[in-house]
Design an enzyme around this catalytic site. Structure first.
Site, PDB file in Angstrom:
ATOM      1  N   ALA A   1     -87.931  14.363 -60.635  1.00 20.61           N
ATOM      2  CA  ALA A   1     -89.148  14.194 -59.844  1.00 20.61           C
ATOM      3  C   ALA A   1     -89.280  15.340 -58.850  1.00 20.61           C
ATOM      4  O   ALA A   1     -88.329  15.652 -58.131  1.00 20.61           O
ATOM      5  CB  ALA A   1     -89.089  12.873 -59.088  1.00 20.61           C
ATOM      6  N   GLU A   2     -90.455  15.947 -58.843  1.00 27.52           N
ATOM      7  CA  GLU A   2     -90.737  16.943 -57.807  1.00 27.52           C
ATOM      8  C   GLU A   2     -91.748  16.322 -56.863  1.00 27.52           C
ATOM      9  O   GLU A   2     -92.903  16.153 -57.218  1.00 27.52           O
ATOM     10  CB  GLU A   2     -91.287  18.226 -58.443  1.00 27.52           C
ATOM     11  CG  GLU A   2     -91.353  19.383 -57.471  1.00 27.52           C
ATOM     12  CD  GLU A   2     -92.559  20.270 -57.694  1.00 27.52           C
ATOM     13  OE1 GLU A   2     -92.391  21.424 -58.093  1.00 27.52           O
ATOM     14  OE2 GLU A   2     -93.692  19.800 -57.455  1.00 27.52           O
ATOM     15  N   ASP A   3     -91.280  15.958 -55.692  1.00 24.47           N
ATOM     16  CA  ASP A   3     -92.134  15.180 -54.805  1.00 24.47           C
ATOM     17  C   ASP A   3     -91.894  15.603 -53.354  1.00 24.47           C
ATOM     18  O   ASP A   3     -90.820  15.371 -52.821  1.00 24.47           O
ATOM     19  CB  ASP A   3     -91.812  13.689 -54.995  1.00 24.47           C
ATOM     20  CG  ASP A   3     -92.448  12.839 -53.909  1.00 24.47           C
ATOM     21  OD1 ASP A   3     -93.477  13.266 -53.367  1.00 24.47           O
ATOM     22  OD2 ASP A   3     -91.898  11.755 -53.622  1.00 24.47           O
TER      23      ASP A   3
END
Ligand SMILES: *[C@@H]1O[C@H](CO)[C@@H](O)[C@H](O)[C@H]1NC(C)=O
Ligand SMILES: *[C@@H]1O[C@H](CO)[C@@H](O)[C@H](O)[C@H]1NC(C)=O
Ligand SMILES: *[C@@H]1O[C@H](CO)[C@@H](O)[C@H](O)[C@H]1NC(C)=O
Ligand SMILES: *[C@@H]1O[C@H](CO)[C@@H](O)[C@H](O)[C@H]1NC(C)=O
Length: 909
Positions: free
Chosen positions: A621-623
């Site tokens: 996840a890129e958050d």
């Protein structure tokens, strides 16, 4: 007697799997399109209809997607499922957020109910690519299906009919749309002069398979004879001898002696379980045979002849029989036999678009499920290409995916900028030149950004226009397969950066206004636009959009054997403010009115489906907003990712280097930032710099530290010494301080001195900075830095650093600027002080014993000064308390260097 059951399967196989077709039904002969298409072909299946129980044995509830967690079916007891589980685990109490999670859980149940109304199971839900878009059908035709609820009618236009939407457009056969707005067009192959259509329903010609016997024109009688003589065991062959006896016997098997004589008379066939029970009853006194146990064959789960045999012993036995069983049972003929009889309606390589007549006028679109898209000669409106290379040309996979490693060393890269020449590099060049370098550097995974089709190169690939297509500017789909395959051959996993968080706003190639309406794939109004980037926002709550996106993930795995995904910019999709808000960490921010619950449900479904269908898949996840529970199990209220990339860490090093004098760096702050939230550290993907520093107008660490220096000039000596020392230390501490995964952007492993700039109007479309200067690797400081990089990767390979648990960070001293931690048998010591060296610096260790220096950033081969005398490479502990530990080492510690010691021998006192 077991033979009969096998034939029963062959029968199912002939009619249904592995091809998803409109004429799955026994009545649907190849050239009769009387079947009313929508009910039978659209991907949404109404579960209760007889035709489904007849063609696809019902699957048990745990097969519906999430096996492990047994929550695929709504009827399942909610065993082990706790919508707020991870909050409880972490001891967080927050009423509103817990309430939000409970409601989200309920909404997920409703969503699954809705999905199961249309789809048999989650697997089918995520396999839309088997039927949507353009597909060759074994029965002498090409099928095309598209979702465009706003269209009045639809056709295929292409170079095979002079692009005329009204004259010769391909709209022959059945075409029309169902209640859900799915359009279906059947394009029949043309019989050649003097040829007649096939009589036997089970004698299918196949464009794709190239069974050599079929291609040499062998007759079906010969095939049966051969099967009889060479394949069947004595006594097993009695239904084979006469080809007309075969179906007749099958009917008899099912319906008794007065079985239907024609397809029309054929009643719906009972489901597999009923048939199996009846059969078993009938044959309970049979002597044991030598075919696979029927419980395996006819469990009601397996129906595909290719998967019938799951007992390993039987699998082996069958594999030993040549030619393989499907060959005999399907009696398919090959491409040459097919070409002799037919001309293909749409040959491999044909260009096409889909034409919609809509209330707002006629539209030509690139099909949403197009798998290969090219710009036209002027670079204007693109067209889709029917990619179906004949078997002798199609890519043949050689390698299987490497095992999932316990530590991930990910090399993030972009194919286009991967050569040193000012041009767009290709998949093939990448495969030949860059993959070996990555392997040599010691990484075990690559992560590709910008590989999915996008109209504008300068968007780095973030404005995806065609989610199912690899970018044609780098090569063909087969070139990409080769890239993945060769990477696998080198032991590298392949991850794809996937942009499902928004979409390009382009109409002519993208999905915007796809069917003429503004809300086909995207929200209409303000919610349909990204607040800052002008991109379009998907309607994650729409089952058809979910079908499209979930199938897309599955597609990259099934078609291209991709091993994982990084989900780009999750905060764009999770909030209606698109992540452009300040996050203070208050849980209200993650459950207030700006949260897009549909997007969260989509991510949960995506992780559930991916992990259930492909147990080895890795999701990242890129958050920027650090959504709570990103990597917690979905059964415990989490989103189910395997790793997350904490972007708050990213800016730290560049900001320190640019804004803080070296002697003022706070060790406490460095450690706390790198470790982040300790509770989640195990799931963190760490990096000193990813693509973003180099690409988004920022600078790589090397550019900040020394840039393009003249190494020969005596003036630059100090600059280089400082720059390279810090470069090595920064990478080493980021790599080893915590987590099980590390990422590096292409070029930074050798201190790439310049940022990336894609050609665009502001730089006069120059390619000068859209490259990587590999030639630098040959000599000087870049060669030195790369030597260190390789040894750092090797350290993990040989000492298993990343797979170990969280280190004991026992020494963080802001005045001496020394950091030290213990991870497994390894002791890491960093001296960030710009000038202060120590001959004997005391750091605590747990075990008394002998420690060996195994990695030293100051080594001359790495471009260091070699200040530590070889005599000091082996050290004995002193039993004196330090840093709260019972023993200590006194280590030589030159300024701006770092060392890794390994406990070689434990001394018991
Ligand atoms: C991400 O990093 C920042 C800075 O180190 C930290 O405050 C935050 O807790 C981290 N987030 C997570 C989810 O670990
Ligand atoms: C990417 O880099 C730019 C420029 O260095 C920075 O402003 C931005 O915050 C970064 N974005 C992320 C998501 O790290
Ligand atoms: C682009 O080209 C124009 C004319 O050739 C020139 O005036 C301008 O300085 C160039 N800009 C850049 C960024 O190179
Ligand atoms: C260590 O400090 C000395 C001055 O005490 C300085 O000249 C030297 O450059 C420093 N070493 C590094 C690697 O920065």
């Amino acid at each position: 007697m077991k033979m009969a059951s096998l034939l029963l399967h062959s029968r199912l196989c002939v009619f249904s799997a592995p091809y998803v077709t409109s004429s799955n039904s026994p009545r649907g002969k190849c050239h009769e399109f009387s079947v009313q298409l929508p009910r039978k072909t659209r991907p949404m299946a109404v579960r209760s209809t007889a035709e489904h129980s007849q063609q696809q044995p019902q699957q048990s509830s745990e097969e519906r997607g999430t096996k492990k967690k047994s929550k695929g079916s709504t009827s399942d007891a909610e065993k082990g499922i706790d919508p707020v589980g991870f909050l409880t685990k972490l001891g967080i109490s927050h009423k509103a957020f817990a309430q939000f999670l409970r409601e989200r859980h309920k909404a997920m149940k409703d969503l699954k109910d809705e999905i199961f109304n249309r789809h048999l199971n989650l697997k089918e839900m995520a396999s839309g690519f088997e039927i949507l878009g353009m597909h060759r059908h074994v029965e002498h035709r090409v099928d095309y299906m598209e979702w465009a609820p706003g269209a009045r009618y639809s056709a295929i236009v292409g170079d095979f009919n002079a692009w005329s939407p009204t004259e010769n457009c391909a709209r022959e056969g059945q075409f029309g749309h169902d209640d859900y707005g799915y359009w279906f067009v059947i394009l029949e192959d043309k019989l050649r002069e003097g040829e007649k259509p096939d009589e036997l329903y089970f004698q299918q010609y196949n464009y794709v398979d190239d069974y050599d016997k079929g291609d040499s024109g062998i007759t079906i009688e010969e095939i049966y004879k051969k099967a009889n003589d060479e394949y069947w065991e004595p006594g097993e062959d009695r239904f084979i001898k006469n080809r007309f006896e075969l179906p007749a016997k099958l009917y008899e098997q099912w319906f008794g002696p007065n079985s239907p004589q024609t397809y029309e008379e054929l009643e719906p066939i009972p489901d597999a379980e009923t048939r199996y029970k009846a059969w078993k009853e009938q044959h309970k006194d049979d002597p044991p045979g030598n075919l696979p146990p029927l419980d395996v064959i006819d469990s009601g789960k397996e129906y595909d002849i290719y998967n019938v045999i799951i007992d390993p012993i039987w699998r082996e036995k069958f594999a030993a029989k040549r030619p393989p069983i499907p060959y005999w049972l399907e009696t398919r003929k090959g491409r040459k036999a097919w070409l002799k009889k037919y001309t293909p309606t749409i040959p491999h390589g044909s260009k096409y678009r889909v034409y919609f007549n809509t209330p707002s006028g006629p539209l030509e679109r690139i099909p949403a499920w197009a798998t290969y898209v090219r710009p036209d000669a002027e670079g204007n409106q693109a067209y889709a290409i029917h990619w179906e290379p004949p078997p002798e040309m199609a890519y043949k996979w050689k390698h299987s995916s490497p095992n999932k490693p316990k530590s991930l060393r990910i090399y993030e890269c972009h194919v286009g900028i991967s050569s040193s020449e000012p041009k767009i590099s290709s998949f093939n060049e990448f495969t030949e030149n860059v993959l070996p370098h990555i392997k040599n550097a010691g990484y075990n995974a690559i992560q590709l950004i910008g590989a999915v089709e996008h109209k504008d190169y300068f968007t780095v690939g973030y404005r995806v226009t065609n989610l199912y297509a690899v970018s044609s500017r780098f090569g063909t789909p087969d070139d990409f397969k080769r890239l993945v395959d060769e990477a696998h051959g080198l032991g590298l996993l392949v991850f794809l950066d996937i942009v499902h968080s928004y979409s390009a706003p382009d109409e002519m190639v993208g999905l915007a206004l796809f069917d003429g309406s503004n809300d086909c794939y995207f929200h209409s109004g303000k919610r349909g636009q990204h607040k800052y980037w002008g991109t379009r926002m998907f309607k994650y709550g729409d089952p058809d959009v979910l079908h499209y996106l979930l199938s897309n993930l599955n597609w990259w795995i099934v078609e291209y054997h991709v091993d994982g995904f990084q989900f780009h910019s999750l905060s764009s999709m999770m909030y209606t403010h698109n992540g452009f808000a300040s996050f203070t960490g208050d849980l209200d921010e993650y459950c207030n009115q700006y949260v897009d619950r549909d997007a969260l449900l989509y991510l949960i479904l995506a992780n559930d489906i991916l992990h259930a269908l492909h147990p080895n898949i890795i999701t990242i996840a890129e958050d920027t907003s650090a959504y709570p529970g990103l990597c917690e199990p979905t059964s415990q209220g989490g989103l189910g990712f395997d790793y997350y990339i904490n972007l708050s860490v990213a800016g730290m090093w560049s900001s320190l280097l640019e804004n803080t004098p070296d002697q003022e760096w706070s060790m406490t702050k460095i450690v706390s930032t790198l470790v982040g939230n300790k509770q989640y550290a195990d799931k963190m993907l760490t990096y000193a710099e990813n693509h973003n520093q180099s690409i988004s107008g920022g600078k790589s660490l090397a550019e900040i530290l020394f840039g393009k220096v003249n190494e020969q000039s005596p003036d630059s000596e100090g600059l280089i010494l400082r720059g390279c020392s810090l470069h090595r230390m920064i990478r080493l501490i980021t790599f080893t301080i915590c987590g099980h995964a590390f990422l590096n952007f292409m070029g930074n492993e050798f201190g790439h001195p310049e940022r990336v700039e894609f050609p665009m109007s502001s730089n006069n479309f120059s390619f000068a900075l859209a490259t990587r200067q590999w030639e630098l690797l040959e000599t000087g400081l870049h060669q030195n830095l790369f030597s260190f990089e390789k040894d750092m990767m090797k350290l993990d390979e040989t000492e298993r650093v990343l797979s170990r648990s969280f280190p004991n960070i026992h020494h963080v001293d802001d005045s001496t600027m020394v950091i030290s931690y213990i991870r497994g048998p390894l002791l890491f010591v960093f001296n960030f002080h710009p000038t202060e060296s120590h001959e004997k610096y005391t750091v605590g260790v747990e075990e008394a014993g002998e420690y060996q220096l195994i990695l030293n950033t100051d080594e001359k081969v790495y471009g260091g000064q070699g200040l530590i005398d070889g005599n000091y490479y082996r050290q004995r502990t002193i039993s004196k308390r330090a840093d709260g530990l019972r023993n200590c080492l006194e280590v030589p510690l030159p300024n701006r260097t770092a060392q890794v010691y390994k406990l070689k021998r434990i001394l018991r006192i």
